[in-house]
Scaffold this active site. Structure first.
Site, PDB file in Angstrom:
ATOM      1  N   GLU A  46      53.819  31.830  89.979  1.00  0.00           N
ATOM      2  CA  GLU A  46      54.068  30.430  89.642  1.00  0.00           C
ATOM      3  C   GLU A  46      55.179  29.858  90.540  1.00  0.00           C
ATOM      4  OE1 GLU A  46      55.309  28.105  85.464  1.00  0.00           O
ATOM      5  OE2 GLU A  46      55.494  30.293  85.651  1.00  0.00           O
ATOM      6  N   LYS A 115      49.622  23.184  85.152  1.00  0.00           N
ATOM      7  CA  LYS A 115      49.976  23.933  83.939  1.00  0.00           C
ATOM      8  C   LYS A 115      49.748  23.060  82.720  1.00  0.00           C
ATOM      9  CE  LYS A 115      53.753  26.943  82.326  1.00  0.00           C
ATOM     10  NZ  LYS A 115      55.059  27.505  82.734  1.00  0.00           N
ATOM     11  N   CYS A 170      51.325  30.885  83.392  1.00  0.00           N
ATOM     12  CA  CYS A 170      52.382  31.455  82.541  1.00  0.00           C
ATOM     13  C   CYS A 170      52.249  31.120  81.057  1.00  0.00           C
ATOM     14  CB  CYS A 170      53.754  31.036  83.070  1.00  0.00           C
ATOM     15  SG  CYS A 170      55.090  32.123  82.476  1.00  0.00           S
ATOM     16  N   GLY A 350      21.726  74.213  57.344  1.00  0.00           N
ATOM     17  CA  GLY A 350      21.342  75.362  58.154  1.00  0.00           C
ATOM     18  C   GLY A 350      22.431  75.681  59.152  1.00  0.00           C
ATOM     19  N   GLY A 353      25.444  79.525  63.852  1.00  0.00           N
ATOM     20  CA  GLY A 353      26.495  80.153  64.629  1.00  0.00           C
ATOM     21  C   GLY A 353      26.793  79.380  65.893  1.00  0.00           C
ATOM     22  N   GLY A 354      26.178  78.180  66.018  1.00  0.00           N
ATOM     23  CA  GLY A 354      26.418  77.331  67.165  1.00  0.00           C
ATOM     24  C   GLY A 354      27.383  76.206  66.849  1.00  0.00           C
ATOM     25  N   LEU A 355      27.679  75.391  67.858  1.00  0.00           N
ATOM     26  CA  LEU A 355      28.675  74.326  67.737  1.00  0.00           C
ATOM     27  C   LEU A 355      28.312  73.279  66.706  1.00  0.00           C
ATOM     28  CD1 LEU A 355      29.730  73.543  71.428  1.00  0.00           C
ATOM     29  CD2 LEU A 355      31.250  74.192  69.565  1.00  0.00           C
ATOM     30  N   ASP A 356      27.104  72.746  66.796  1.00  0.00           N
ATOM     31  CA  ASP A 356      26.732  71.615  65.946  1.00  0.00           C
ATOM     32  C   ASP A 356      26.744  71.971  64.463  1.00  0.00           C
ATOM     33  OD1 ASP A 356      26.447  70.041  68.166  1.00  0.00           O
ATOM     34  OD2 ASP A 356      24.269  70.230  68.274  1.00  0.00           O
ATOM     35  N   ASN A 436       8.589  75.295  68.394  1.00  0.00           N
ATOM     36  CA  ASN A 436       8.674  74.255  67.369  1.00  0.00           C
ATOM     37  C   ASN A 436       8.284  74.744  65.984  1.00  0.00           C
ATOM     38  OD1 ASN A 436       9.571  72.430  69.219  1.00  0.00           O
ATOM     39  ND2 ASN A 436       7.650  71.311  69.407  1.00  0.00           N
ATOM     40  N   TRP A 470      16.288  66.403  72.530  1.00  0.00           N
ATOM     41  CA  TRP A 470      16.335  67.865  72.432  1.00  0.00           C
ATOM     42  C   TRP A 470      16.359  68.276  70.955  1.00  0.00           C
ATOM     43  CZ3 TRP A 470      14.975  71.279  75.848  1.00  0.00           C
ATOM     44  CH2 TRP A 470      15.341  72.613  75.709  1.00  0.00           C
TER      45      TRP A 470
END
Length: 636
Positions: A46, A115, A170, A350, A353-356, A436, A470
């Protein structure tokens, strides 16, 4: 400027008060540097041609005339520069004095923005010298040419639709009804603020908050250039705290108390994507606006902007910890409401033993604790199949034991083999039916067990798996409430890690750490000497890549070529370009081809800004064609 990126700069030159000749020299010198740095929009503070702290010298005709003469010299210096330049100076019109921003390009003055809000409180006394700027633009003659003069000016790039620049000065940012709000509603995607904000204790934090919030609320790029060293220190000190923000994120800022320049790469396409998503921008201001055209050469911007390769996971440890706490709470309170509504007191889940499944079990335990329900009402079911390894089976059982839930074991192999005989499937044929059938048998076991016990089946699939499809349709794709549906795989890992680090149970922590160390796998194909052979990321690609693709495609609206470009930058040194391109093609094919699974998703809580619920964030036809997305990638 290709792919929506444009480099911009906010510059603080070291000026001398009431010396326009000197100031023009340093402005031109800094302009050369900023332009050499690749900036296409360059903002100065300014009243920088005279200095903000001239006081009653602003009433001197000589100062005003000299400032105007030096403005024309600055303008001429831009003749060979492909950039939009904005500088500040006092301008007289019709017997009144205005604090003005002058917009220049290629030697021409395009317009003058006065301004709008004149502060006359505390240390400010601008009302003594300056008049409030007129909103509706009027014709103004300068250097024998007529240009528009008014706050309601928008500078629109003719050859790059979407790049529209608005200016404020400003105090305009600090008031309740800023001109920038109208500018944004009328289409401005970049706001430039020429400022002279003095320093007081803590003011820098508030200034940063204002710039961040303005860019977030108005969904725009915000360039804030403020006065610094060289201004009078008779009563005030100016720190030169320049900031550039986009959509609520500070992309760059200078250190205070030094004259310097900050560069940043604004993403105009992302701004436009956010606005399309919201649909509340465009033409809502009742005030009259004048659009001033300009043109910039469209070329590839050399990017200095960084892109986190895990956009769903905060890089700072404390922020990551807070994010994990918040996500776990969202998941648990979402499930809690479902139990309060149904009156159920049993959960069937269910565990592999996996992450999800580990995360889903931890969330369910947290929910039962919130409800004051007995953890024995949680039935953790391990269902060994043809690919189950001792390691995952052991971890699943140990988790259930340490968390104090009820453990059930149902071996599905005999039932699946019987099913193979019923449908004429050869057991040695390791095809999609082989895989599946196991997933659907497990889901049937869980559903029927939940019916028998009067409970709910808790889904374990995560956001990344849903994006790639998936999951087995009407198998692990289905549940009665899916607690992980909004959590991407990269974040799942950090949530489990957070639980391991904070559980205060050494044995539980060790099991969770081993789960984290286990390769991601559906374990549907027989193991090789006890080792997992079916590794998901070898088949579909690394989840860290797919989560990156998902974020920038869905959340940011990037086209494939742009996703590829930023992925190459983000994963430099980790993945070769050919590898990134390979998995990006896989991502698009799977994302489009697997929508039919997402169209039939069960309920589950939205956790972050990317979600795939067909009832909320992603209403996409199951038969949409991916052709044009893949075609763009083929051209790379």
């Amino acid at each position: 400027m290709e792919q929506g990126f444009i480099k911009v700069a906010a510059v603080t030159p070291k000026i001398k008060v009431a010396d326009p000749v000197h100031n023009r020299g340093v402005i031109c010198a800094e302009l050369e540097k900023a332009y050499a740095g690749g900036a296409k929009i360059i903002a100065f503070p300014e009243l920088c041609l005279t200095g903000y702290t001239c006081g009653d010298l602003f009433l001197q005709q000589l100062l005003l005339e000299e400032a105007k003469r030096q403005l024309l010299v600055v303008a001429k210096s831009t003749t060979d520069k492909d950039a939009l330049v904005i500088v500040g100076l006092p301008m007289e019109r019709s017997g009144k004095l205005y604090n003005a921003a002058v917009v220049i390009q290629k030697g021409e003055i395009l317009g003058i923005v006065p301004k709008a809000n004149i502060p006359s409180y505390a240390e400010f006394y601008e009302g003594r010298h300056f008049s409030e700027g007129n909103r509706e633009p009027v014709a103004f003659e300068i250097d024998g040419k007529t240009v528009p003069f008014g706050t309601n000016l928008l500078f629109c790039c003719e050859n790059w639709k979407g790049l529209t620049v608005g200016c404020e000065i400003c105090e305009d940012l600090w008031v309740a009804g800023s001109p920038g709000t109208d500018h944004a509603l009328m289409g401005a995607t970049v706001l430039v603020n020429l400022s002279a904000s003095d320093e007081t204790v803590g003011k820098d934090e508030y200034r940063e908050l204002l710039v961040k919030s303005a860019s977030a609320r108005l969904l725009c790029g915000y360039i804030y250039a403020t006065a610094g060293e060289g201004e009078s220190t008779q009563d005030l000190v100016f720190g030169g705290h320049n900031l550039i923000a986009e959509n609520g994120t500070i992309l760059g800022q200078t250190k205070r108390f030094q004259c310097s320049t900050v560069f940043a790469d604004l993403d105009i396409h992302r701004i436009l994507s956010e606005r399309r998503r919201m649909g509340t921008f465009g033409g809502d201001s009742k005030a009259m606006y004048v659009s001033v055209p300009f043109a910039l050469k469209v070329e590839q911007t050399s990017l200095e902007r960084s892109f986190e390769n895990m956009p769903f996971v905060p890089t700072e440890e404390e922020k990551r910890r807070l994010r994990c706490e918040e996500v776990l709470s969202i998941q648990a309170y979402g499930l809690k409401k479902r139990y309060e509504h149904t009156g159920a007191s049993v959960a069937v889940i269910g565990i592999s033993g996996g992450l999800d499944s580990a995360l889903a079990l931890l969330v369910t335990v947290k929910t039962f604790d919130l409800l004051g329900l007995d953890r024995k009402g949680i039935v953790a079911v391990t269902m060994p199949g043809f690919g189950t390894t001792d390691r995952t089976a052991r971890n699943a059982c140990r988790l259930a034991e340490l968390l104090g839930v009820r453990l059930e074991r149902v071996d599905i192999r005999e039932a699946v083999e019987l099913h193979f005989r019923d449908i004429g499937q050869a057991p040695e044929k390791r095809d999609v039916v082989y895989e599946n059938a196991q997933a659907r048998e497990r889901t049937q076991v869980l559903m029927d067990l939940a019916n028998r016990l009067g409970g709910l089946v808790i889904g374990t699939g995560d956001l990344s798996e849903l994006a790639l499809g998936w999951a087995t349709y009407n198998g692990d794709q289905m549940s009665m409430y899916s607690v992980n549906a909004g959590v991407p795989k990269t974040l799942v890992r950090h949530l489990v890690k957070f639980c391991a680090d904070s559980c205060e149970d050494r044995e539980l922590s060790e099991v969770l750490e081993d789960v984290l160390d286990t390769p991601v796998s559906p374990e549907l194909l027989p193991a090789d000497d006890g080792r997992i052979v079916q590794k998901t990321e070898e088949l579909t690609g690394p989840y860290e890549l797919h989560d990156f693709f998902l974020y920038y495609m869905l959340r940011c609206g990037f086209p494939p070529a742009k996703v590829f470009r930023v992925a190459v930058l983000a994963f430099r040194g980790l993945y070769e370009e050919a590898v990134i391109l390979k998995w990006l093609k896989v991502f698009y094919r799977r994302f489009f081809g697997q929508q039919f699974k997402r169209s039939a998703l069960p309920d589950g809580p939205k956790v972050g800004s990317v979600a795939l619920s067909p009832r909320g964030d992603l209403r996409m036809p199951s038969d949409a064609c991916v052709h044009i997305w893949l075609e763009e990638l083929e051209q790379l």
